[in-house]
Design a protein around this motif. Structure first.
Motif, PDB file in Angstrom:
ATOM      1  N   VAL A 185       0.092   6.245  -9.385  1.00 17.93           N
ATOM      2  CA  VAL A 185      -0.135   6.601 -10.791  1.00 17.93           C
ATOM      3  C   VAL A 185      -1.410   7.437 -10.910  1.00 17.93           C
ATOM      4  N   GLU A 186      -2.464   7.034 -10.188  1.00 18.07           N
ATOM      5  CA  GLU A 186      -3.702   7.811 -10.211  1.00 18.07           C
ATOM      6  C   GLU A 186      -3.471   9.214  -9.668  1.00 18.07           C
ATOM      7  N   ASP A 187      -2.639   9.330  -8.643  1.00 16.52           N
ATOM      8  CA  ASP A 187      -2.320  10.654  -8.104  1.00 16.52           C
ATOM      9  C   ASP A 187      -1.657  11.524  -9.174  1.00 16.52           C
ATOM     10  N   PHE A 188      -0.716  10.949  -9.912  1.00 16.28           N
ATOM     11  CA  PHE A 188      -0.020  11.742 -10.926  1.00 16.28           C
ATOM     12  C   PHE A 188      -0.956  12.068 -12.089  1.00 16.28           C
ATOM     13  N   ILE A 189      -1.860  11.152 -12.433  1.00 16.88           N
ATOM     14  CA  ILE A 189      -2.859  11.444 -13.467  1.00 16.88           C
ATOM     15  C   ILE A 189      -3.672  12.667 -13.057  1.00 16.88           C
ATOM     16  N   GLY A 190      -4.078  12.707 -11.795  1.00 18.52           N
ATOM     17  CA  GLY A 190      -4.839  13.856 -11.319  1.00 18.52           C
ATOM     18  C   GLY A 190      -4.074  15.153 -11.448  1.00 18.52           C
ATOM     19  N   ILE A 191      -2.780  15.106 -11.221  1.00 17.76           N
ATOM     20  CA  ILE A 191      -1.960  16.313 -11.318  1.00 17.76           C
ATOM     21  C   ILE A 191      -1.859  16.791 -12.762  1.00 17.76           C
ATOM     22  N   VAL A 192      -1.546  15.886 -13.701  1.00 21.35           N
ATOM     23  CA  VAL A 192      -1.369  16.330 -15.083  1.00 21.35           C
ATOM     24  C   VAL A 192      -2.702  16.740 -15.708  1.00 21.35           C
ATOM     25  N   ARG A 193      -3.802  16.222 -15.187  1.00 23.98           N
ATOM     26  CA  ARG A 193      -5.116  16.619 -15.705  1.00 23.98           C
ATOM     27  C   ARG A 193      -5.653  17.862 -15.024  1.00 23.98           C
ATOM     28  N   GLY A 194      -4.926  18.384 -14.070  1.00 23.45           N
ATOM     29  CA  GLY A 194      -5.322  19.636 -13.443  1.00 23.45           C
ATOM     30  C   GLY A 194      -6.393  19.508 -12.396  1.00 23.45           C
ATOM     31  N   ARG A 195      -6.581  18.309 -11.842  1.00 20.46           N
ATOM     32  CA  ARG A 195      -7.567  18.163 -10.787  1.00 20.46           C
ATOM     33  C   ARG A 195      -7.091  18.883  -9.536  1.00 20.46           C
ATOM     34  N   THR A 196      -8.058  19.404  -8.780  1.00 21.46           N
ATOM     35  CA  THR A 196      -7.709  20.113  -7.558  1.00 21.46           C
ATOM     36  C   THR A 196      -7.398  19.116  -6.455  1.00 21.46           C
ATOM     37  N   VAL A 197      -6.817  19.604  -5.386  1.00 21.04           N
ATOM     38  CA  VAL A 197      -6.459  18.738  -4.269  1.00 21.04           C
ATOM     39  C   VAL A 197      -7.702  18.177  -3.597  1.00 21.04           C
ATOM     40  N   ASN A 198      -8.866  18.822  -3.747  1.00 20.29           N
ATOM     41  CA  ASN A 198     -10.103  18.362  -3.128  1.00 20.29           C
ATOM     42  C   ASN A 198     -10.844  17.324  -3.958  1.00 20.29           C
ATOM     43  N   SER A 199     -10.330  17.034  -5.153  1.00 19.20           N
ATOM     44  CA  SER A 199     -10.979  16.022  -5.980  1.00 19.20           C
ATOM     45  C   SER A 199     -10.763  14.652  -5.374  1.00 19.20           C
ATOM     46  N   THR A 200     -11.802  13.794  -5.424  1.00 18.26           N
ATOM     47  CA  THR A 200     -11.670  12.452  -4.864  1.00 18.26           C
ATOM     48  C   THR A 200     -10.855  11.559  -5.780  1.00 18.26           C
ATOM     49  N   ARG A 201     -10.677  11.954  -7.062  1.00 16.64           N
ATOM     50  CA  ARG A 201      -9.813  11.201  -7.948  1.00 16.64           C
ATOM     51  C   ARG A 201      -8.461  11.903  -7.994  1.00 16.64           C
TER      52      ARG A 201
END
Length: 263
Positions: A185-201
């Motif tokens: 779920v945290e991975d998908f949150i990062g995707i919809v929020r536009g976090r980059t692949v290098n983000s630790t979240r």
């Protein structure tokens, strides 16, 4: 964070009108070994699907029960009225609910706008679904007010739509049970929020652990921090092994200058 880190797949529910394709594509690029399963569900049934753990998260319409669900609002849709292409409403770009007062306006049972009082004249019977209401609009017996994405989803060549400036709007959110905030779920949150692949979240723990820690100095190939080379200035700006004084005050073995000529 709770939940298993080794979930074999991620199940994403989504309601009609929502298009998850972009986020699914990014998921497949970042987590190719974790299958993502899409479940389209009616808007009214999405909360029950999440409560029953039939999906890990959902792209749903607001509001949601915030005592049970976590939710991240994503966007709010424009509301439009769907009309036949030859209807008088098509003469303008925008209308108000007052402009629809003399029109039959369908209010389907799966309506997502949450009207206190729907506009226009009520139909003899409420259509069961938005799709059914669209068919009735095409038959020329009434109009329909919906979020723009639903007007596009059920598009027909003989219908068009116009913005309703004072109608309720529908918000779309990513939602999941608060006590089931798993790593995926945290991975998908990062995707919809536009976090980059290098983000630790918004990444898997293995990816986060692989990210080198940032420190002072530049690490060499072995990961050790480089030290100043011999003969180069250090932190104080002085040259190691040399005195800051010149002449006879220098260190032993330093070169002397030419002797002064006697007069």
């Amino acid at each position: 964070m709770t939940g298993s880190e080794a979930s074999p797949s991620f199940r994403l529910a989504y309601v009609p009108g929502v298009t998850p394709a972009k986020w699914v594509r990014i998921w497949k690029e970042r987590l190719p070994d974790v299958p993502l399963t899409l479940l389209q569900v009616p808007a009214a049934e999405a909360p029950a699907v999440l409560r029953d753990r039939a999906a890990d998260a959902g792209l749903v319409r607001l509001p949601v029960d915030r005592t049970f669900f976590s939710a991240i609002p994503l966007y709010t849709e424009t509301t439009v009225v769907v009309v036949p292409k030859d209807h008088v409403v098509t003469a303008v770009e925008e209308v108000s609910t007052a402009d629809l007062a003399d029109e039959v306006v369908f209010h389907p049972l799966d309506d997502v706008l949450g009207w206190e009082q729907p506009p226009g004249l009520p139909a003899f019977e409420r259509p069961a679904t938005t799709e059914d209401a669209i068919e009735l609009v095409a038959a020329g017996v009434g109009l329909l007010v919906v979020p723009q994405s639903l007007a596009r989803l059920y598009h027909r060549r003989d219908l068009t739509y116009r913005t309703v400036v004072d109608a309720p709007e529908s918000g779309v959110a990513l939602s999941w049970p608060e006590d089931a905030t798993t790593d995926l779920v945290e991975d998908f949150i990062g995707i919809v929020r536009g976090r980059t692949v290098n983000s630790t979240r918004g990444r898997t723990p293995a990816q986060a652990a692989a990210q080198p820690k940032q420190g002072r100095g530049r690490p060499d190939a072995a990961g050790a921090r480089r030290q100043p080379a011999a003969g180069k200035t250090g932190k104080t700006g002085k040259t190691p092994g040399r005195s800051t004084r010149s002449g006879s005050g220098g260190t032993q073995g330093s070169r002397r200058g030419k002797p002064r000529r006697r007069s």
